[in-house]
Enzyme design. Structure first.
Site, PDB file in Angstrom:
ATOM      1  N   SER A   1      35.124  59.332   5.072  1.00  0.00           N
ATOM      2  CA  SER A   1      36.284  58.873   4.294  1.00  0.00           C
ATOM      3  C   SER A   1      37.361  59.956   4.266  1.00  0.00           C
ATOM      4  CB  SER A   1      35.866  58.542   2.858  1.00  0.00           C
ATOM      5  OG  SER A   1      34.810  57.617   2.869  1.00  0.00           O
ATOM      6  N   ARG A   2      36.943  61.219   4.407  1.00  0.00           N
ATOM      7  CA  ARG A   2      37.903  62.331   4.343  1.00  0.00           C
ATOM      8  C   ARG A   2      38.694  62.517   5.637  1.00  0.00           C
ATOM      9  NH1 ARG A   2      33.698  64.915   0.843  1.00  0.00           N
ATOM     10  NH2 ARG A   2      34.678  65.171  -1.193  1.00  0.00           N
TER      11      ARG A   2
ATOM     12  N   GLY B   1      30.399  53.909   9.275  1.00  0.00           N
ATOM     13  CA  GLY B   1      29.181  54.636   8.898  1.00  0.00           C
ATOM     14  C   GLY B   1      28.521  53.978   7.695  1.00  0.00           C
ATOM     15  N   HIS B   2      29.340  53.704   6.656  1.00  0.00           N
ATOM     16  CA  HIS B   2      28.812  52.996   5.478  1.00  0.00           C
ATOM     17  C   HIS B   2      28.262  51.625   5.873  1.00  0.00           C
ATOM     18  CE1 HIS B   2      32.136  55.442   3.403  1.00  0.00           C
ATOM     19  NE2 HIS B   2      31.044  55.879   2.839  1.00  0.00           N
TER      20      HIS B   2
ATOM     21  N   MET C   1      30.756  56.173  -2.188  1.00  0.00           N
ATOM     22  CA  MET C   1      31.938  56.475  -2.995  1.00  0.00           C
ATOM     23  C   MET C   1      33.133  55.655  -2.492  1.00  0.00           C
ATOM     24  SD  MET C   1      31.583  60.449  -4.063  1.00  0.00           S
ATOM     25  CE  MET C   1      32.149  61.155  -2.532  1.00  0.00           C
TER      26      MET C   1
ATOM     27  N   GLN D   1      21.830  66.036   1.895  1.00  0.00           N
ATOM     28  CA  GLN D   1      21.763  65.040   0.815  1.00  0.00           C
ATOM     29  C   GLN D   1      20.476  64.212   0.934  1.00  0.00           C
ATOM     30  OE1 GLN D   1      25.263  62.893  -0.938  1.00  0.00           O
ATOM     31  NE2 GLN D   1      24.662  61.328   0.527  1.00  0.00           N
TER      32      GLN D   1
ATOM     33  N   LYS E   1      24.338  61.787   8.468  1.00  0.00           N
ATOM     34  CA  LYS E   1      25.513  62.669   8.488  1.00  0.00           C
ATOM     35  C   LYS E   1      25.453  63.695   7.355  1.00  0.00           C
ATOM     36  CE  LYS E   1      30.179  63.353   7.686  1.00  0.00           C
ATOM     37  NZ  LYS E   1      30.470  63.123   6.282  1.00  0.00           N
TER      38      LYS E   1
ATOM     39  N   VAL F   1      27.194  57.599  12.498  1.00  0.00           N
ATOM     40  CA  VAL F   1      28.127  56.804  13.303  1.00  0.00           C
ATOM     41  C   VAL F   1      29.332  57.691  13.622  1.00  0.00           C
ATOM     42  CG1 VAL F   1      29.578  54.740  13.369  1.00  0.00           C
ATOM     43  CG2 VAL F   1      27.346  54.670  12.229  1.00  0.00           C
TER      44      VAL F   1
END
Ligand code: PAJ
Length: 297
Positions: A189-190, A36-37, A30, A156, A152, A179
């Site tokens: 991201s949050r 991490g991404h 997103m 999901q 993480k 990570v």
């Protein structure tokens, strides 16, 4: 790196790739990319010839009171980071491209029952339906050989793996270890929503998982004891409101009372207005000194 926002253009481009006999990896995100991404992208690049990263803030997986409108977005920065990580195609559809009739008018969903209803599914009832549906759409659009997800978001991964199995989708799902920041906080991201006091408090999430790992290593097998020890650590910090702490079987997310050979210890907490999650997978066979993989998070 190509930036493509239309489904038809992406399909046309990938058809050429496949004709050349190249393998394709997909990393769904997103956006608002962090390390991490990028770890997923690097792993994808090592395993496959061509890497597609999707950036799409998916309205279908946000609840009505959640942060869809304010979810952080920075496409220019993301494009730079993705290009540097070796990504070949950035797929950046608008909502109208993914949901031409509007996401409110979708009639077809992928619902991974039971698995999507536990843990985070309790306080986010339609979340995993939204995730599974958009990931199924991305799988159909990209037809990747491999798809990369972060440990993480352990639930999901489990939901997507089951969807792939139940629907005979021809893709290898790969889970990449979490990570973390130097103090253990899982990158998200949050995390930018956190005030400095909240950021300070947030490190206790990892500390509580670390304590669980220590107790398991010392032979504790009673899940209730592990959970209460974790609650004791988190209770020190009034900014943390626990949503759940769960000790489950990673195969089916069923709660375990007495922990057997493997356990998913997962938690969700509200810190101020930010909801954070974290987890670790513990395996008995690997022993106490099992290192980073054991504590894959
Ligand atoms: P997003 O939160 O952007 O995460 C994209 C991918 O990055 C997910 O597979 C997530 O597990 C992984 N990830 C996030 N933080 C990580 C970390 N600290 N270490 C390792 N991997 C990490 O998850 C989603 O988006 C969406 O639900 C999506 C799958 C894209 C469907 O809309």
């Amino acid at each position: 790196m190509d930036i493509i926002s239309r489904v038809m253009d992406l399909k046309t481009s990938l058809k050429q790739t496949r004709l050349k006999g190249k393998t394709i990896a997909l990393v769904p995100t997103m956006g608002y990319l962090h390390d991490g991404h990028l770890a997923l992208m690097r792993q994808a690049k090592m395993d496959h010839d061509l890497v597609v990263v999707s950036i799409f803030v998916n309205p279908l997986q946000f609840g009505p009171q959640e942060d869809y409108q304010v979810y952080p977005r920075d496409l220019n920065r993301d494009a730079e980071l993705a290009a540097a990580a070796g990504v070949d195609i950035l797929f950046t559809p608008l909502v109208g491209e993914m949901y031409p009739r509007g996401h409110q008018n979708m009639l077809t969903f992928v619902d991974v029952h039971a698995l999507g209803e536990r843990l985070c599914g309790v306080s986010r009832p339609d979340h995993f339906r939204g995730v599974a549906t958009v990931v199924a759409k991305l799988f159909h659009i990209v037809e990747p050989d491999g798809a990369y997800f972060g440990q993480k978001d352990a639930q999901q991964v489990i939901v997507i793996e089951r969807m792939v199995e139940d629907l005979n989708i021809n893709v290898k799902v790969v889970a990449v270890p979490t990570v973390r920041e130097a103090d253990g906080l899982a990158l998200s991201s949050r995390n930018i929503y956190l005030s400095s006091a909240e950021r300070q408090a947030a490190q206790l999430l990892y500390k509580s998982l670390d304590l669980a790992k220590e107790k398991l290593g010392a032979g504790e097998r009673d899940a209730a004891v592990i959970v209460s020890e974790m609650r004791r650590i988190l209770a020190v910090e009034p900014l943390i409101k626990i949503d759940y702490i769960s000790v489950s079987d990673p195969a089916d997310l069923a709660e375990q009372k007495i922990i057997k050979k493997t356990a998913l210890v997962a938690l969700a907490a509200q810190i101020g207005r930010t909801r954070l999650i974290d987890n670790m997978i513990w395996r008995e066979s690997a022993g106490v000194n099992s290192g980073a993989d054991q504590f894959a998070g």
